[in-house]
Design an enzyme around this catalytic site. Structure first.
Site, short mmCIF file in Angstrom:
data_model
loop_
_atom_site.label_atom_id
_atom_site.label_comp_id
_atom_site.label_asym_id
_atom_site.label_seq_id
_atom_site.Cartn_x
_atom_site.Cartn_y
_atom_site.Cartn_z
N GLU A 1 -4.88 7.77 -2.90
CA GLU A 1 -5.34 6.48 -2.38
C GLU A 1 -5.62 5.49 -3.52
OE1 GLU A 1 -4.97 6.12 0.73
OE2 GLU A 1 -6.06 4.28 1.22
N HIS B 1 0.84 -1.20 0.00
CA HIS B 1 0.00 0.00 0.00
C HIS B 1 0.88 1.26 0.00
CE1 HIS B 1 -3.71 2.29 1.22
NE2 HIS B 1 -2.79 3.10 1.72
N GLU B 2 1.80 1.33 0.94
CA GLU B 2 2.64 2.53 1.03
C GLU B 2 3.55 2.66 -0.20
OE1 GLU B 2 1.77 4.73 3.10
OE2 GLU B 2 0.47 3.38 4.27
N HIS C 1 1.71 4.52 -2.80
CA HIS C 1 1.77 5.97 -2.57
C HIS C 1 3.13 6.51 -3.03
CE1 HIS C 1 -1.96 6.75 -0.44
NE2 HIS C 1 -1.72 5.86 0.49
MG MG Z 1 -3.16 5.32 2.15
#
Ligand code: MG
Length: 499
Positions: free
Chosen positions: A293, A263-264, A267
């Protein structure tokens, strides 16, 4: 373009101050000794004050005005014109609100946060109630500075999702909600999948190493980033070539580090993909929180929880953890990481139920801000919506209305961006698969370069040049829509749960 250049110099210094603030903020979460907290808070406050002072100064206003005159007549999509437009937007946002307001909000939040912590510990909503009421009043006051507005919630939403209107988000969620509620109900009527294999002891260093292997394959550049451990994973940028991530490792559950790392990384890949020409300007940023997101969710869910991904990586993972996974089939593992279970706590929610937690919060925030709901009636409404959407009722307020820290911080207006990010990630995915028809096969071989290249060209490169919904329109030819997401979850969970 002498005026534009002067403005850019001023903006570059402001961006430097913001990056410096990010560096000491990162240090605070990672390596700072506990007793450094008070002075670090003061340092962050000093920097925030300096940044605010610079942007709201008469000199800056004059520079902006002169530069605006200079770019008149330029292509409105040019980087210069967009830079001026975004700078004007941020300037207006700051200048319209008196400094006294921010002072009052930060003082109120400080006491509201302590009250919230106590209220949650003691399961006593009444303790938090007057502070929340005060915060709601302050957020209403904030909206007032932006009159005229169509909806009182618009100015709050606009802080996180520029250009997006409350009415638009409501229309999207009104289409999504009944279909998602129905899917969850159908899943609930089926036999549950077994995810016990994920909940065993997994060596922390080996979990870390496996996560590193995965995101290295994704294309995370270790010459321009690093990973550390924190209680709550996050991504932070100190420039175009220093974008860092953090992760959290739980020794008794393999899913935590694995998916938070992906997830990170999503980003971070976004921030690492900005056009170098945007360096030290406000355009070196994500288009919006929802777009940001959409990038993290794409790598975490569309890629990282997909079958093709695990066809490639599962044998590697089994080799790292033979005692835990040697006898667990790919199918069992895949179903385990995609288990759907309506639950009480948002941050523990799975991919399929998460949006419902968000929709509940958005509806409540709008009702509070518009004055339709009194804070006193909040717990009852929370519980009845939980029952309606997820079929579960919190046994107490600590596990219900008191679970999130956000309102005590005065943060109202951004929950929606989480769910919008999920929807947009499925819109990208649909567009990507049209452009790269054999994407699944590439993922099956652990190849992600073409996928990353697509994201870089269509999304990352532009930074904050376009507003979120505008970017979605430009890339997919459609506005933000729940349709691709609904189709995606129906297909995926239909297969997993045999619907
Ligand atoms: Mg996030």
């Amino acid at each position: 373009m002498a005026n534009l250049e002067s403005l850019k110099s001023a903006l570059a210094e402001i961006k430097d101050l913001q990056y410096i603030s990010a560096i000491i903020g990162w240090d605070q979460e990672t390596y700072m000794p506990p007793l450094g907290a008070k002075e670090r808070g003061e340092q962050l406050g000093t920097l925030a004050g300096l940044i605010h002072e610079r942007i709201t100064s008469p000199k800056f206003a004059q520079l902006l005005e002169q530069a605006e005159k200079e770019v008149q007549g330029m292509d409105p999509d040019s980087t210069e014109a967009r830079l001026i437009k975004v700078t004007r937007r941020e300037f207006e946002r700051l200048i319209k609100v008196p400094a006294r307001y921010y002072q009052e909000l930060s003082e109120t939040s400080a006491v509201a946060y302590s009250a919230w912590k106590e209220a949650r510990q003691q399961d006593n909503f009444k303790k938090f109630q007057p502070f929340l009421a005060k915060i709601i009043d302050l957020r209403r006051e904030y909206a007032d500075y932006f009159r005229p507005y169509e909806h009182i919630y618009d100015p709050l939403l606009d802080e996180f999702e520029p250009g997006m209107k409350t009415k638009e988000v409501q229309a999207i969620f009104d289409e999504l909600r009944p279909q998602q509620v129905e899917l969850i109900r159908q899943i609930g009527a089926r036999p549950q999948v077994d995810d016990s294999a994920l909940h065993q002891y997994y060596d922390e260093q080996k979990q870390w190493d496996f996560g590193v292997e995965v995101i290295t394959k994704f294309g995370y550049d270790w010459q321009r980033g690093r990973q550390d451990k924190t209680a709550h994973p996050f991504t932070t940028s100190f420039g175009l070539n220093d974008v860092r991530i953090t992760t959290r490792i739980l020794p008794d559950y393999i899913g935590s580090a694995l998916f938070s790392t992906m997830h990170e990384c999503g980003h971070a890949l976004y921030e690492l993909g900005f056009d170098p020409a945007l360096a030290r300007t406000p355009l070196a940023d994500g288009a919006s929180l929802a777009i940001h997101e959409s990038q993290s969710r794409l790598w975490e869910n569309l890629v990282g929880r997909s079958l093709p991904f695990w066809e490639y990586f599962y044998p590697h993972l089994q080799a790292v953890f033979p005692a835990q996974l040697g006898n667990v089939s790919l199918e069992t593992f895949y179903k385990g990481i995609n288990k759907v279970e309506p639950s009480l706590i948002r941050i523990e929610a799975d991919e399929a139920t998460y949006n419902l937690h968000i929709m509940l919060r958005l509806e409540i925030e709008i009702a509070l801000i518009s004055g339709e709901l009194d804070v006193r009636d909040l717990p009852d409404l929370w519980n009845s919506k939980m029952e309606e959407y997820l079929g579960v009722v919190p046994p107490n307020n600590s596990m219900g209305v008191l679970q999130d820290v956000h309102w005590s911080h005065g943060s109202i207006g951004y929950f929606a961006t989480y769910a919008l990010g999920n929807l947009i990630s499925a819109q990208w995915w649909e567009a990507i698969n049209k452009d790269i028809p054999n994407l699944d096969n590439q993922i099956r071989k652990g190849e992600f370069q073409e996928l990353l290249g697509w994201l870089r060209e269509k999304i990352h490169h532009h930074g904050a040049k376009y507003e979120g919904k505008e970017l979605v329109q430009r890339v997919t030819g459609s506005g933000i829509s729940p349709k691709p997401y609904i189709q995606y979850i129906r297909q995926k969970y239909g297969q997993i749960y045999g619907l």
